[in-house]
Design an enzyme around this catalytic site. Structure first.
Site, PDB file in Angstrom:
ATOM      1  CD  GLU A 129      -2.438   1.439   2.666  1.00 42.62           C
ATOM      2  OE1 GLU A 129      -2.478   2.581   3.158  1.00 42.62           O
ATOM      3  OE2 GLU A 129      -2.934   0.435   3.233  1.00 42.62           O
ATOM      4  CB  SER A 221      -2.153 -10.369   7.294  1.00 41.23           C
ATOM      5  OG  SER A 221      -3.070  -9.359   7.636  1.00 41.23           O
TER       6      SER A 221
END
Length: 288
Positions: A129, A221
């Protein structure tokens, strides 16, 4: 025995939309090759199922292999502007499922960069991101992820600061206080996703009430790792597991109040499997 599940746990809107879109493309059956740029979510079970159905993972350095008409799913983490331009030139069909919260960060960065502001991103420089967001200011952003790194920033005339959407709120606020000392004219946007915040707050609250806490999600994650950090501050018996197979009797045998939360990339069925396994190991039906 009691099994308590965090009020907010599992798939967030952005991830759910990305997964649903991938399966919709499979169902079209139009014969086109389907790829995802990187793993669509940090969940090995989902990635394995998509692979069996013909959706292949491709990395950025392999994009030259794509040919006109191929389909490429841009995952919820988002990508740089240059990448969109490159794919358009190649004639690749882009299916963009960038999370709306991430898209908002990209738009802010693009706008203020072109207004002449330096860009500061608070987050993990290696996270997809953050890499993607940095690509909306020609990779010129200052990326900081600690108070120490913030102190190393140069004195800036004017800057715009944004947060990685999965950041812990306190982490953002602490670093922002240092950034304020470094920038004469600072504009900042708390771009932490509210679903992320709700998930973190719920995990924090629940982990104060239980004997053992299970945080379910992919080992890579980012948001799941942050949930574990939050929970282990309140509950020393906190375990990060990917699925029910990792559960052992040793983890649960001496505990009566058991807490469960899950990261944004964890499907409901994985959470349900973990709960079933806990009940099996305890030899009880339990209640939720």
């Amino acid at each position: 025995m009691k099994i308590l599940i965090a009020e907010y746990a599992g798939f967030c809107f952005g991830v759910k939309r990305a997964i649903e879109t991938a399966y919709q493309e499979i169902e079209k059956g139009d014969g086109k090759k389907i790829y995802t740029l990187g793993e669509i979510i940090h969940n090995p079970q989902v990635i394995s199922d998509l692979s069996k159905k013909g959706v292949n993972v491709i990395e950025e350095e392999e994009l030259d292999k794509l040919t006109e008409g191929d389909k490429l799913i841009i995952r919820s983490h988002g990508v740089s502007k240059k990448l969109y331009d490159f794919l358009a030139k190649k004639g690749v069909e882009v299916i963009d499922v960038t999370c709306p919260f991430v898209k908002k960060v990209q738009n802010i960065v693009y706008e203020y960069y072109h207004k002449g502001y330096s860009i500061i991103i608070v987050g993990d420089r290696n996270h997809p991101e953050v890499i993607g967001v940095n690509g909306w200011c020609d990779d010129t952003a200052y990326v900081v992820n600690s108070i120490e790194e913030a102190y190393e920033l140069p004195q800036l005339e004017k800057a715009c600061a944004v947060a990685q959407t999965t950041l812990i709120e306190k982490h953002w606020k602490d670093i922002l206080e240092v950034i304020k000392l470094k920038v004469k004219d600072l504009i900042f946007f708390n771009t932490i996703c509210d679903a992320t915040q709700k998930r973190q707050d719920a995990a924090d609250e629940l982990s104060k009430k239980v004997d053992v806490m299970f945080v379910i999600g992919g080992k890579h994650s980012s948001n799941t790792q942050k949930l574990k950090k939050i929970c282990e501050k309140n509950c020393k018996n906190t375990f990060h597991i990917e699925d029910a197979e990792e559960l052992t009797l040793e983890m649960v045998k001496d505990h009566e109040i058991i807490g469960v939360t899950a990261g944004a990339s964890t499907p409901d069925y994985v959470i349900e499997d973990v709960i079933k396994k806990i009940r099996f190991l305890k030899g009880e039906d339990g209640d939720e």
